[in-house]
Scaffold this motif. Structure first.
Motif, PDB file in Angstrom:
ATOM      1  N   THR A 224       0.828  -1.217   0.000  1.00  0.00           N
ATOM      2  CA  THR A 224       0.000   0.000   0.000  1.00  0.00           C
ATOM      3  C   THR A 224       0.858   1.261   0.000  1.00  0.00           C
ATOM      4  OG1 THR A 224      -0.146   0.151   2.412  1.00  0.00           O
ATOM      5  CG2 THR A 224      -1.830  -1.161   1.294  1.00  0.00           C
ATOM      6  N   LEU A 225       2.055   1.190   0.589  1.00  0.00           N
ATOM      7  CA  LEU A 225       2.882   2.396   0.716  1.00  0.00           C
ATOM      8  C   LEU A 225       3.703   2.684  -0.533  1.00  0.00           C
ATOM      9  CD1 LEU A 225       4.224   2.001   4.368  1.00  0.00           C
ATOM     10  CD2 LEU A 225       2.501   3.607   3.565  1.00  0.00           C
ATOM     11  N   CYS A 226       4.046   1.638  -1.268  1.00  0.00           N
ATOM     12  CA  CYS A 226       4.861   1.892  -2.460  1.00  0.00           C
ATOM     13  C   CYS A 226       4.647   0.764  -3.459  1.00  0.00           C
ATOM     14  CB  CYS A 226       6.326   2.085  -2.110  1.00  0.00           C
ATOM     15  SG  CYS A 226       6.978   0.945  -0.880  1.00  0.00           S
ATOM     16  N   SER A 227       5.634  -0.088  -3.652  1.00  0.00           N
ATOM     17  CA  SER A 227       5.491  -1.107  -4.692  1.00  0.00           C
ATOM     18  C   SER A 227       6.355  -2.318  -4.390  1.00  0.00           C
ATOM     19  CB  SER A 227       5.906  -0.524  -6.037  1.00  0.00           C
ATOM     20  OG  SER A 227       7.245  -0.094  -5.937  1.00  0.00           O
TER      21      SER A 227
ATOM     22  N   LYS B   2       1.200  -1.424  -9.057  1.00  0.00           N
ATOM     23  CA  LYS B   2       1.679  -0.144  -8.540  1.00  0.00           C
ATOM     24  C   LYS B   2       0.591   0.930  -8.595  1.00  0.00           C
ATOM     25  CE  LYS B   2       4.923  -0.206 -11.748  1.00  0.00           C
ATOM     26  NZ  LYS B   2       6.121   0.054 -12.561  1.00  0.00           N
TER      27      LYS B   2
ATOM     28  N   ARG C 186      -2.761   3.239  -8.030  1.00  0.00           N
ATOM     29  CA  ARG C 186      -3.397   3.759  -6.827  1.00  0.00           C
ATOM     30  C   ARG C 186      -4.598   2.912  -6.432  1.00  0.00           C
ATOM     31  NH1 ARG C 186      -1.110   9.024  -6.159  1.00  0.00           N
ATOM     32  NH2 ARG C 186       0.313   9.013  -7.882  1.00  0.00           N
ATOM     33  N   SER C 187      -5.374   2.506  -7.431  1.00  0.00           N
ATOM     34  CA  SER C 187      -6.591   1.748  -7.115  1.00  0.00           C
ATOM     35  C   SER C 187      -6.248   0.442  -6.398  1.00  0.00           C
ATOM     36  CB  SER C 187      -7.372   1.459  -8.401  1.00  0.00           C
ATOM     37  OG  SER C 187      -8.441   0.590  -8.116  1.00  0.00           O
ATOM     38  N   TYR C 188      -5.265  -0.279  -6.909  1.00  0.00           N
ATOM     39  CA  TYR C 188      -4.896  -1.551  -6.266  1.00  0.00           C
ATOM     40  C   TYR C 188      -4.324  -1.298  -4.871  1.00  0.00           C
ATOM     41  CZ  TYR C 188      -3.116  -6.269  -5.619  1.00  0.00           C
ATOM     42  OH  TYR C 188      -2.877  -7.515  -5.115  1.00  0.00           O
ATOM     43  N   ARG C 189      -3.443  -0.322  -4.754  1.00  0.00           N
ATOM     44  CA  ARG C 189      -2.829  -0.026  -3.452  1.00  0.00           C
ATOM     45  C   ARG C 189      -3.880   0.409  -2.431  1.00  0.00           C
ATOM     46  NH1 ARG C 189       1.816   4.149  -4.852  1.00  0.00           N
ATOM     47  NH2 ARG C 189       1.754   4.409  -2.595  1.00  0.00           N
ATOM     48  N   ARG C 190      -4.867   1.147  -2.896  1.00  0.00           N
ATOM     49  CA  ARG C 190      -5.895   1.635  -1.975  1.00  0.00           C
ATOM     50  C   ARG C 190      -6.883   0.545  -1.583  1.00  0.00           C
ATOM     51  NH1 ARG C 190      -7.348   7.524  -4.761  1.00  0.00           N
ATOM     52  NH2 ARG C 190      -5.814   8.676  -3.523  1.00  0.00           N
ATOM     53  N   ARG C 191      -7.337  -0.230  -2.568  1.00  0.00           N
ATOM     54  CA  ARG C 191      -8.513  -1.073  -2.343  1.00  0.00           C
ATOM     55  C   ARG C 191      -8.206  -2.514  -1.974  1.00  0.00           C
ATOM     56  NH1 ARG C 191     -10.781  -1.406  -7.339  1.00  0.00           N
ATOM     57  NH2 ARG C 191     -12.604  -2.354  -6.422  1.00  0.00           N
TER      58      ARG C 191
ATOM     59  N   ILE D   9      -6.679  -3.793   0.370  1.00  0.00           N
ATOM     60  CA  ILE D   9      -6.840  -4.121   1.790  1.00  0.00           C
ATOM     61  C   ILE D   9      -8.256  -3.876   2.311  1.00  0.00           C
ATOM     62  CG2 ILE D   9      -4.400  -3.751   2.364  1.00  0.00           C
ATOM     63  CD1 ILE D   9      -5.213  -1.069   3.625  1.00  0.00           C
TER      64      ILE D   9
ATOM     65  N   ALA E   7       9.506  -2.621   2.919  1.00  0.00           N
ATOM     66  CA  ALA E   7      10.883  -2.669   2.427  1.00  0.00           C
ATOM     67  C   ALA E   7      11.641  -3.845   3.039  1.00  0.00           C
ATOM     68  CB  ALA E   7      11.589  -1.354   2.753  1.00  0.00           C
ATOM     69  N   ASP E   8      11.182  -4.334   4.191  1.00  0.00           N
ATOM     70  CA  ASP E   8      11.935  -5.369   4.904  1.00  0.00           C
ATOM     71  C   ASP E   8      11.288  -6.748   4.861  1.00  0.00           C
ATOM     72  OD1 ASP E   8      13.848  -3.454   5.842  1.00  0.00           O
ATOM     73  OD2 ASP E   8      12.266  -2.730   7.173  1.00  0.00           O
TER      74      ASP E   8
ATOM     75  N   ARG F 155       8.660  -9.182   2.305  1.00  0.00           N
ATOM     76  CA  ARG F 155       7.816  -9.320   1.112  1.00  0.00           C
ATOM     77  C   ARG F 155       7.152 -10.680   1.124  1.00  0.00           C
ATOM     78  NH1 ARG F 155      11.739  -5.915  -2.935  1.00  0.00           N
ATOM     79  NH2 ARG F 155      11.675  -4.128  -1.546  1.00  0.00           N
TER      80      ARG F 155
END
Lengths: 221, 108
Positions: free
Chosen positions: A124-127, A142, A144-149, A151, A178-179, A181
């Motif tokens: 959600t924060l990046c990719s 990457k 916005r729609s996928y990152r937002r929805r 979850i 980042a730490d 995946r």
């Protein structure tokens, strides 16, 4: 290429207006600000002996060589060997080492789909993405729609990928960092008994290792 | 809580359907990625994933929206190299002007 514009177009060039093809060559399009920055930074790093041109070339070749076939190989092995599956879930780096596959510098948790639990990954924060196993992420991952929805309404997102899960199946969404995946270990499809690991790997798509789809069994010809 | 979010922190917000698009890497994007990987390797250790993410977030909401994905990476990575004085602002400016001028000399 000549430095003036009077180059010879050859025997078929009878156009007095000196017509060029409508599609310009990529190298002829002006560089963007960030492309200029990329060339400048790259050249400075090479001049300072921080990186070398050979290393840069080798790195690009390595990146190009990484495809979702790597993840699929792990999945097919896990489907074929319960012991390996257990080790893959417990410690993907060690399991990768067993078959000579580097899963990358960031730890990857392999989440197993079951008849009652379906896993989905997002960042959600990046990719963040298991790039050593799946290559570069698709644009939609990457977006916005996928990152937002992913979850908040994963079931609806899955249906946009043509995946309609039974309401009784719990969906677990894993937000990468980042730490840490994730990669999804899909369920082995029915009708695949007796298939070789290579044949099984052919059924494992990138999207089912992200969790937006589920693998299909062999088509009944 | 929502009003305390920074622009990149978008999990759970509403949006339209996912546009299912792939990505075909352009050569310059591959070079951005390759430079990033090399700077991050154990030998160099000049750029961690967290540092890059922080620098991308620090580009600000406006640039975050205006730049595309690899442009964000490039801008953020360059800012880190400047912060760490691995590159100087002046030499970068000169080099970028040189690259741009070289391009201007190319035949159309």
């Amino acid at each position: 290429m000549s430095s003036d514009h009077h180059h010879d177009h050859g025997m078929y060039d009878s156009d007095p207006l000196h017509h060029h093809p409508p599609q310009p060559d990529l190298e002829d399009t002006p560089l963007t600000h960030h492309q200029i920055m990329q060339i400048a930074v790259g050249e400075l790093l090479i001049e300072k002996n921080i990186i070398s041109a050979d290393e840069l070339r080798a790195q690009i070749e390595f990146q190009d060589s990484i495809t979702p076939a790597r993840g699929a190989e792990l999945v097919a092995r896990a489907w074929s060997d319960d012991g390996f599956k257990g080790r893959l879930i417990a410690d993907s780096k060690a399991a990768g080492d067993e078959i000579g596959m580097d899963v990358g510098p960031v730890p990857i948790l392999v989440m197993e789909n079951t008849p009652t639990v379906h896993n989905l990954i997002v960042c959600t924060l990046c990719s963040c993405y298991p790039r050593f196993l799946l290559g570069i992420p698709p644009d939609w991952y990457k977006s916005r729609s996928y990152r937002r929805r992913a979850i908040s309404e994963p079931r609806k997102v899955l249906s946009e990928f043509g995946t309609d899960l039974n309401d009784s199946v719990e969906i677990k969404v894993h937000d990468s960092t980042a730490d840490m995946r994730y990669m999804v270990l899909p369920m082995r499809p029915a009708g695949t008994d007796g298939m070789s690991e290579a044949e099984l790997a052919g059924l494992v798509t990138r999207d089912c290792m992200i969790g937006v789809t589920v693998p299909e069994g062999p088509s009944k010809a | 809580m929502t009003d305390r979010r920074r622009h990149h922190d978008m999990g759970g917000l509403e949006d339209g359907p996912v546009e299912i698009k792939e990505h075909t890497s352009e050569p310059w994007e591959k070079r951005v990625d390759a430079i990033r990987s090399l700077l991050s390797d154990e030998q160099r250790n000049m750029l961690s994933v967290d540092e890059l993410r922080r620098a991308i977030e620090d580009l600000g909401a406006e640039a975050y929206d205006r730049y595309n994905y690899y442009e964000r990476w490039m801008a953020a990575m360059t800012n880190i190299l400047l912060e760490k004085k691995i590159l100087g602002v002046d030499e970068l400016g000169r080099k970028m002007a040189e690259v741009e001028a070289r391009q201007g000399n190319k035949p159309l």
